[in-house]
Design a protein around this motif. Structure first.
Motif, PDB file in Angstrom:
ATOM      1  N   ASN A 106       9.329   2.559  -3.393  1.00  0.00           N
ATOM      2  CA  ASN A 106       8.332   2.167  -4.392  1.00  0.00           C
ATOM      3  C   ASN A 106       8.094   0.662  -4.368  1.00  0.00           C
ATOM      4  O   ASN A 106       6.974   0.200  -4.564  1.00  0.00           O
ATOM      5  CB  ASN A 106       8.754   2.636  -5.780  1.00  0.00           C
ATOM      6  CG  ASN A 106       8.647   4.138  -5.913  1.00  0.00           C
ATOM      7  OD1 ASN A 106       7.752   4.761  -5.359  1.00  0.00           O
ATOM      8  ND2 ASN A 106       9.573   4.735  -6.632  1.00  0.00           N
ATOM      9  N   LYS A 116       5.708  -0.180  -1.564  1.00  0.00           N
ATOM     10  CA  LYS A 116       4.311   0.098  -1.942  1.00  0.00           C
ATOM     11  C   LYS A 116       3.754  -1.033  -2.817  1.00  0.00           C
ATOM     12  O   LYS A 116       2.677  -1.567  -2.550  1.00  0.00           O
ATOM     13  CB  LYS A 116       4.233   1.433  -2.684  1.00  0.00           C
ATOM     14  CG  LYS A 116       2.839   1.811  -3.094  1.00  0.00           C
ATOM     15  CD  LYS A 116       2.840   3.128  -3.818  1.00  0.00           C
ATOM     16  CE  LYS A 116       1.487   3.399  -4.410  1.00  0.00           C
ATOM     17  NZ  LYS A 116       1.462   4.574  -5.262  1.00  0.00           N
ATOM     18  N   THR A 117       4.502  -1.426  -3.835  1.00  0.00           N
ATOM     19  CA  THR A 117       4.052  -2.473  -4.750  1.00  0.00           C
ATOM     20  C   THR A 117       3.919  -3.815  -4.040  1.00  0.00           C
ATOM     21  O   THR A 117       2.904  -4.503  -4.172  1.00  0.00           O
ATOM     22  CB  THR A 117       5.035  -2.598  -5.932  1.00  0.00           C
ATOM     23  OG1 THR A 117       5.156  -1.325  -6.551  1.00  0.00           O
ATOM     24  CG2 THR A 117       4.559  -3.614  -6.938  1.00  0.00           C
ATOM     25  N   SER A 118       4.938  -4.192  -3.275  1.00  0.00           N
ATOM     26  CA  SER A 118       4.913  -5.477  -2.567  1.00  0.00           C
ATOM     27  C   SER A 118       3.821  -5.514  -1.510  1.00  0.00           C
ATOM     28  O   SER A 118       3.201  -6.547  -1.288  1.00  0.00           O
ATOM     29  CB  SER A 118       6.258  -5.744  -1.895  1.00  0.00           C
ATOM     30  OG  SER A 118       7.231  -6.040  -2.841  1.00  0.00           O
ATOM     31  N   GLU A 153       0.932  -3.974  -1.576  1.00  0.00           N
ATOM     32  CA  GLU A 153      -0.343  -4.216  -2.266  1.00  0.00           C
ATOM     33  C   GLU A 153      -0.508  -5.708  -2.542  1.00  0.00           C
ATOM     34  O   GLU A 153      -1.559  -6.289  -2.264  1.00  0.00           O
ATOM     35  CB  GLU A 153      -0.390  -3.454  -3.595  1.00  0.00           C
ATOM     36  CG  GLU A 153      -0.487  -1.964  -3.468  1.00  0.00           C
ATOM     37  CD  GLU A 153      -0.318  -1.243  -4.801  1.00  0.00           C
ATOM     38  OE1 GLU A 153      -0.083  -1.900  -5.842  1.00  0.00           O
ATOM     39  OE2 GLU A 153      -0.406  -0.009  -4.797  1.00  0.00           O
ATOM     40  N   HIS A 154       0.533  -6.316  -3.078  1.00  0.00           N
ATOM     41  CA  HIS A 154       0.505  -7.728  -3.445  1.00  0.00           C
ATOM     42  C   HIS A 154       0.339  -8.615  -2.205  1.00  0.00           C
ATOM     43  O   HIS A 154      -0.479  -9.544  -2.197  1.00  0.00           O
ATOM     44  CB  HIS A 154       1.788  -8.075  -4.205  1.00  0.00           C
ATOM     45  CG  HIS A 154       1.883  -9.475  -4.661  1.00  0.00           C
ATOM     46  ND1 HIS A 154       1.070 -10.003  -5.641  1.00  0.00           N
ATOM     47  CD2 HIS A 154       2.681 -10.488  -4.255  1.00  0.00           C
ATOM     48  CE1 HIS A 154       1.370 -11.274  -5.819  1.00  0.00           C
ATOM     49  NE2 HIS A 154       2.351 -11.597  -4.980  1.00  0.00           N
TER      50      HIS A 154
END
Length: 153
Positions: free
Chosen positions: A121, A124-126, A128-129
């Protein structure tokens, strides 16, 4: 070697966004994200590793490089791969799985199992950033180049 599969929603969109970036930039974004997000597994593996001389704990790393022997055993499946765990010494495998003379003292597997969903997870978040940051950097670079060209005329 047993394989595990995980399903994470939204990675197809991130893959498309990565394809929009120049290849070198996309590779660097992936390397940065995977290295950063692999830290919790590395940290737990170090913490769980039995301390005899301390060499096993000190050998834990998040890297893109393998030893010559490890390269021979590993089939490359992606342009960017990051490996997490102790160094290539046979002692680390013997400690993890045991042998006829020594009981198993798992350290990497519990670290992986305890952190895998958090890491996936986090990727996925990193990602995007980091993709958004790369887009901004590329836009600024393009604006600087355009300004230089306009100033030169």
């Amino acid at each position: 070697m047993a394989r595990q599969t995980f399903k994470i929603e939204g990675l197809a969109e991130l893959d498309e966004a990565l394809k929009e970036l120049p290849k070198a930039t996309a590779r660097n974004v992936l390397k940065r994200v995977l290295t950063e997000q692999g830290q919790p597994i590395k940290d737990d593996g170090e913490r769980l590793a039995p301390r005899l001389s301390g060499g096993l704990k000190a050998s834990y790393t998040v890297t893109q490089k393998l030893s010559r022997r490890q390269k021979g055993l590993n089939r490359k499946e992606s342009d960017v791969e990051v490996y997490i765990g102790p160094g290539p010494a046979a002692k680390s495998v013997q400690t993890e799985f045991g042998n006829a003379h020594q009981a198993a003292h798992p350290h990497l597997r519990p670290a992986f199992d305890g952190n895998v969903m958090k890491v996936l997870n986090g990727i996925k978040t990193s990602l995007e950033h980091e993709i958004e940051k790369a887009r901004i950097r590329l836009a600024k670079k393009a604006a600087r180049i355009a300004a230089k060209i306009a100033a030169g005329k």
